[in-house]
Write a protein that holds these residues in place. Structure first.
Motif, short mmCIF file in Angstrom:
data_model
loop_
_atom_site.label_atom_id
_atom_site.label_comp_id
_atom_site.label_asym_id
_atom_site.label_seq_id
_atom_site.Cartn_x
_atom_site.Cartn_y
_atom_site.Cartn_z
N ASP A 51 6.86 22.88 55.06
CA ASP A 51 7.24 21.53 55.45
C ASP A 51 7.71 20.68 54.27
O ASP A 51 8.00 19.50 54.44
CB ASP A 51 6.03 20.82 56.11
N LEU A 52 7.78 21.28 53.08
CA LEU A 52 8.13 20.54 51.88
C LEU A 52 9.58 20.79 51.48
O LEU A 52 10.08 21.92 51.58
CB LEU A 52 7.21 20.92 50.71
N THR A 53 10.23 19.74 51.02
CA THR A 53 11.57 19.86 50.44
C THR A 53 11.55 19.18 49.07
O THR A 53 10.91 18.14 48.90
CB THR A 53 12.63 19.19 51.34
N ALA A 54 12.23 19.77 48.10
CA ALA A 54 12.19 19.22 46.74
C ALA A 54 13.53 19.39 46.06
O ALA A 54 14.37 20.22 46.45
CB ALA A 54 11.09 19.90 45.92
N ILE A 55 13.72 18.60 45.03
CA ILE A 55 14.87 18.74 44.14
C ILE A 55 14.35 18.53 42.73
O ILE A 55 13.42 17.75 42.50
CB ILE A 55 15.99 17.74 44.49
N GLY A 56 14.90 19.25 41.75
CA GLY A 56 14.38 19.06 40.40
C GLY A 56 15.02 19.97 39.38
O GLY A 56 15.81 20.86 39.71
N GLU A 57 14.67 19.72 38.14
CA GLU A 57 15.08 20.55 37.01
C GLU A 57 13.84 21.31 36.55
O GLU A 57 12.90 20.70 36.03
CB GLU A 57 15.61 19.67 35.88
N VAL A 58 13.82 22.60 36.75
CA VAL A 58 12.62 23.39 36.51
C VAL A 58 12.96 24.64 35.71
O VAL A 58 13.83 25.42 36.12
CB VAL A 58 11.93 23.79 37.83
N THR A 59 12.29 24.83 34.59
CA THR A 59 12.34 26.07 33.82
C THR A 59 10.91 26.52 33.61
O THR A 59 10.12 25.81 32.99
CB THR A 59 13.02 25.87 32.45
N LEU A 60 10.55 27.68 34.14
CA LEU A 60 9.19 28.19 34.03
C LEU A 60 9.14 29.35 33.04
O LEU A 60 10.01 30.22 33.04
CB LEU A 60 8.68 28.67 35.39
N PHE A 61 8.09 29.35 32.21
CA PHE A 61 7.91 30.41 31.22
C PHE A 61 6.85 31.42 31.65
O PHE A 61 6.66 32.44 30.98
CB PHE A 61 7.53 29.82 29.86
N ASN A 62 6.13 31.14 32.72
CA ASN A 62 5.10 32.07 33.22
C ASN A 62 5.29 32.38 34.69
O ASN A 62 4.34 32.41 35.48
CB ASN A 62 3.70 31.51 32.95
N ALA A 63 6.55 32.59 35.08
CA ALA A 63 6.86 32.84 36.49
C ALA A 63 6.10 34.06 37.02
O ALA A 63 5.60 34.04 38.15
CB ALA A 63 8.36 33.04 36.67
N ALA A 64 5.99 35.12 36.22
CA ALA A 64 5.30 36.33 36.68
C ALA A 64 3.83 36.04 36.98
O ALA A 64 3.28 36.51 37.99
CB ALA A 64 5.42 37.43 35.63
N GLU A 65 3.20 35.26 36.13
CA GLU A 65 1.79 34.90 36.35
C GLU A 65 1.62 34.08 37.63
O GLU A 65 0.69 34.29 38.41
CB GLU A 65 1.26 34.11 35.15
N LEU A 66 2.53 33.14 37.86
CA LEU A 66 2.45 32.33 39.07
C LEU A 66 2.65 33.18 40.32
O LEU A 66 2.00 32.95 41.36
CB LEU A 66 3.48 31.21 39.02
N ARG A 67 3.53 34.15 40.25
CA ARG A 67 3.75 35.05 41.40
C ARG A 67 2.48 35.85 41.71
O ARG A 67 2.14 36.06 42.88
CB ARG A 67 4.91 36.00 41.12
N LEU A 83 11.90 26.55 43.32
CA LEU A 83 11.28 26.98 44.57
C LEU A 83 9.89 27.58 44.29
O LEU A 83 8.94 27.35 45.05
CB LEU A 83 12.16 28.00 45.27
N LEU A 84 9.77 28.33 43.21
CA LEU A 84 8.48 28.92 42.85
C LEU A 84 7.45 27.83 42.55
O LEU A 84 6.29 27.91 42.99
CB LEU A 84 8.64 29.86 41.66
N LEU A 85 7.85 26.80 41.82
CA LEU A 85 6.92 25.71 41.52
C LEU A 85 6.54 24.97 42.80
O LEU A 85 5.37 24.58 42.97
CB LEU A 85 7.55 24.76 40.51
N LEU A 86 7.49 24.77 43.69
CA LEU A 86 7.19 24.11 44.96
C LEU A 86 6.20 24.94 45.77
O LEU A 86 5.28 24.38 46.39
CB LEU A 86 8.49 23.90 45.75
N ALA A 87 6.35 26.25 45.78
CA ALA A 87 5.42 27.11 46.50
C ALA A 87 4.01 27.01 45.91
O ALA A 87 3.02 27.02 46.65
CB ALA A 87 5.91 28.56 46.46
N CYS A 88 3.92 26.92 44.58
CA CYS A 88 2.61 26.76 43.94
C CYS A 88 1.96 25.44 44.33
O CYS A 88 0.75 25.37 44.57
CB CYS A 88 2.76 26.83 42.43
N TYR A 89 2.78 24.40 44.41
CA TYR A 89 2.24 23.10 44.81
C TYR A 89 1.79 23.14 46.27
O TYR A 89 0.74 22.60 46.64
CB TYR A 89 3.31 22.02 44.62
#
Length: 575
Positions: A51-67, A83-89
Motif C-alpha cells: 500500500d506504500l508508494t515512494a520517490i527518492g534518491e537511494v544508494t544502499l551499501f548493504n543491499a545483500a544484508e537487507l535482502r 524499492l528495497l528500502l521501501l520494502a524494509c520500511y
C-alpha cells in the motif's frame, strides 16, 4: 542525480506538482510525486510496495544484508535500491531504516500522511514546507523556492547562523518557511499541519575493556568493510587525495581492496601558497595510483564561483568549493562514476577543534552549559564576534528577539547521550558540520559533475564504533586521531601517519585583491547589496583594507559575505 518533489494535498495534487516545475508521475491517496526536468539523472521512482508508494534518491551499501533480513518477502534481485528500502520500511518500520547503510532521501505516501526519511549521517538532503493547507518536500531547495503557493523570503536568523558557522548547523534554511529534515530522522507530515518526528539512529556512547591493540584491529576491519562496500563494481574508482591521514588511508584501502585501477586527484594553487602536494605525491607513489594534480588559478575561481555557489542549497563559507567542483569534473571526464574521499576523520575521531576546547574546559570560570557552547562557537573564528559591527542596525534590531546561537549547540555539549567531553565534541561535530557542511557540499558538487561522492569514514558502523573507543585513544595527549592512525599504520609511510595536521592553505586574500577584486566590489557594494541592506559598508571596506589586522584573517570573513551575496542573487532573494 534526479531531483524530485513530493506533495501532500487534498486538491488536484497532480496540478500542484506541475506548478512546482515537475511532471506528474503518480498519485497515491493525497500524495503526488514528480521529477524535476531541470536536474536530470537516473530514475528516482516512484516505487510501490504493498500500500506504500515512494520517490527518492537511494544508494544502499548493504543491499545483500537487507535482502537476507527480508527473506522471501524481498523484492526482485535486480530492483532499485529505493524499492528495497521501501520494502524494509514496510516490513520493519523505522527499524528497517536503521538497518540500512547508505545515502538516501525518501518520501513515502502512507495513508493520509507523507513520510520523509533522511539517511543516518546526512549524505543526501531533504527539505519541506507548508503553504495554503498543503505540504511540499523536495531534495532541492530551489524547487521549493519555485512553489507558487509558498510565500517565502530571507530568513534573517539563518543569515546570522551562516556568518557565525560558515554553514547552517540545524533545520533552518535561508528561506523563510522551508526547513531541512535532520539526519537519522523520520518525519510524518499530516494533512492538519502537524508533524511527528522519530529518530531512527543516533550514535551512543559505550565503554568496554578492550586493549588499544584490539580497538585498532576492530577499527581496521570496519574501515576495510566500509571502503569495500563503497567501491564501484567492475570499474575504476577515483579518490580525492589531499595528503592528510584521512584521504591517504582511504586511498591505501581502495588500492588494497579494489581489483580495478584507482585514480587519485589532488589540487594545488598558483603562486607561493604552501601546499601538501609533496605528501599527496608520496602517497600516490606508495599506493601506485594513477595520479593527477589539478592546478587551480585564481582566474578559474573567479570564473566558476557564481555557478558553484548556485549549486548549493545553503552557501558554504569554504573557499575550496570551486576547486572541489573542478576535481569532480576532472574525475568525471576521466570516466569515473564514483569518487571516494577522506571526509569524516576529524568529526568522527577528533580533529583540531577539540584540543582548544579541552584547554578551555580546564580554565573556564563559568559553570553554565552555555559557556561551553559559546567557546565552541568562538573556535570557528568566523564572524560571530563581528556581528555587532558587521550587520546593519535594522538587521540587529530584527534579530534582537531571535534565540541565541548557542541553542544550536547546547543539546550536544551537556551530559546526556554522551557523558565524556570529547565524545560530546565529536557528536557536535558530526551532527552540525558533518551533516550540514561537509556531506552536503560533497553531495551537491559531485552530483552536479555526474559522479557519486562516497565517504567511508562517515560509515554508520565506523561512527558507532568510534564512540566505543576510550577518549584517551582518540586524543592521546596532543596526538589527534591516534587510534585511527594506529589502525592503518602498516598501510602508509610513517611520514604520512605521524605528521601533524596542517590543512591546505587557500590563497583567499590573493584572490580577493586579484582576480576577484572587481566582482567582489560589485557584489559587496552594488545595488543589490545596498537594497538588501544586510551589512555595514564601512566595516566591509575596512576589512578589504586590512585595518586592525596583524594576520590576514579578514579574507575568510569577506569570503563568507561574498558567498552569501552570490547565493542570494542566485536564488533571487530580495530585501
Amino acid at each position: 542525480m534526479s531531483r524530485w518533489c513530493a506533495f501532500l494535498t487534498e486538491h488536484d495534487p497532480a496540478a500542484q506538482v506541475r506548478a512546482a516545475g515537475g511532471d506528474p508521475v503518480s498519485v497515491s491517496g493525497r500524495s503526488a510525486f514528480g521529477l524535476l526536468h531541470d536536474e536530470p539523472g537516473r530514475a528516482a521512482g516512484p516505487f510501490t510496495w504493498g500500500d506504500l508508494t515512494a520517490i527518492g534518491e537511494v544508494t544502499l551499501f548493504n543491499a545483500a544484508e537487507l535482502r537476507r533480513r527480508l527473506g522471501r518477502d524481498a523484492p526482485p534481485p535486480d530492483c532499485a535500491d529505493g524499492l528495497l528500502l521501501l520494502a524494509c520500511y514496510a516490513r520493519f518500520g523505522t527499524a528497517g531504516l536503521a538497518a540500512a547503510d547508505g545515502m538516501f532521501a525518501l518520501a513515502i505516501s502512507e495513508g493520509t500522511e507523507l513520510v520523509l526519511v533522511r539517511d543516518h549521517v546526512g549524505a543526501r538532503t531533504l527539505f519541506h514546507a507548508r503553504a495554503r493547507g498543503h505540504w511540499a518536500a523536495a531534495t532541492s531547495l530551489r524547487a521549493l523556492r519555485r512553489w507558487p503557493a509558498l510565500d517565502t523570503g530571507l530568513h534573517l536568523p539563518a543569515v546570522r547562523s551562516f556568518l557565525a558557522f560558515a554553514y547552517l548547523p540545524g533545520p533552518e534554511t535561508l528561506l523563510r518557511g522551508i526547513h531541512e529534515v535532520l539526519p537519522g530522522r523520520c518525519l510524518r507530515l499530516r494533512p492538519d499541519g502537524s508533524v511527528d518526528e522519530q529518530t531512527f539512529w543516533e550514535p551512543a556512547e559505550h565503554t568496554g575493556d578492550r586493549s588499544a591493540r584490539e580497538h585498532a584491529q576492530r577499527l581496521r576491519e570496519l574501515l576495510e568493510s566500509a571502503t569495500a562496500r563503497r567501491l564501484p563494481a567492475g570499474e575504476p574508482v577515483a579518490v580525492l587525495l589531499s595528503g592528510g591521514i584521512d584521504s591517504s588511508l582511504v586511498t591505501a584501502l581502495a588500492t588494497k581492496l579494489h581489483e580495478h585501477p584507482v585514480r587519485s586527484y589532488s589540487i594545488g594553487f598558483d603562486g607561493t601558497t604552501p601546499n601538501e602536494l609533496a605528501y599527496s605525491g608520496l602517497v600516490a607513489t606508495h599506493c601506485h595510483t594513477e595520479h593527477r594534480v589539478l592546478t587551480v588559478p585564481g582566474t578559474a575561481v573567479a570564473d566558476r564561483l557564481a555557478h558553484t555557489v548556485s549549486l548549493l542549497d545553503c552557501p558554504v563559507g569554504d573557499p575550496l568549493t570551486v576547486p572541489n567542483l573542478l576535481l569532480a569534473e576532472a574525475a568525471a571526464a576521466d570516466g569515473a562514476t564514483t569518487i571516494l574521499n577522506g571526509e569524516g576523520g576529524d568529526p568522527v575521531f577528533g580533529g583540531p577543534k577539540n584540543l582548544p576546547m579541552l584547554i578551555f574546559e580546564l580554565f573556564r570560570d563559568e559553570a553554565a552549559p552555555e559557556a561551553r557552547a559559546r567557546a565552541y562557537l568562538d573556535s570557528y573564528r568566523k564572524c560571530h564576534g563581528d556581528l555587532p559591527v558587521l550587520l546593519t542596525p535594522g538587521v540587529l534590531a530584527e534579530l534582537s528577539d531571535a534565540p541565541p546561537l548557542t541553542d544550536l549547540l547546547t543539546p550536544y555539549l551537556r551530559p546526556g547521550r554522551m557523558n565524556g567531553l570529547l565524545n560530546q565534541l565529536l557528536h557536535t561535530n558530526l551532527r552540525t558540520k558533518g551533516a550540514h557542511h561537509i556531506l552536503t557540499k560533497v553531495e551537491r558538487l559531485t552530483a552536479a559533475s555526474g559522479v557519486e561522492g562516497r565517504a567511508p569514514l562517515f560509515d554508520r558502523a565506523v561512527i558507532d564504533y568510534s564512540f566505543r573507543i576510550p577518549a584517551n585513544l582518540k586524543l592521546a595527549g596532543t596526538t589527534e586521531k591516534w587510534i585511527l592512525k594506529e589502525a592503518v599504520r602498516d598501510l602508509l609511510p610513517a611520514t604520512i601517519v605521524d605528521r601533524p595536521k596542517s590543512g591546505m592553505r587557500v590563497p583567499v586574500q590573493q584572490w580577493l585583491t586579484g582576480p576577484l577584486a572587481d566582482l567582489g566590489n560589485d557584489l559587496l557594494f552594488g545595488p543589490s547589496a545596498r537594497a538588501r541592506d544586510l551589512f555595514r559598508a564601512d566595516t566591509l571596506r575596512a576589512w578589504l583594507r586590512g585595518d586592525g589586522s596583524l594576520l590576514p584573517r579578514h579574507g575568510g570573513k569577506l569570503w563568507l559575505v561574498l558567498t552569501l551575496e552570490l547565493w542570494l542573487r542566485s536564488f533571487e532573494v530580495g530585501p
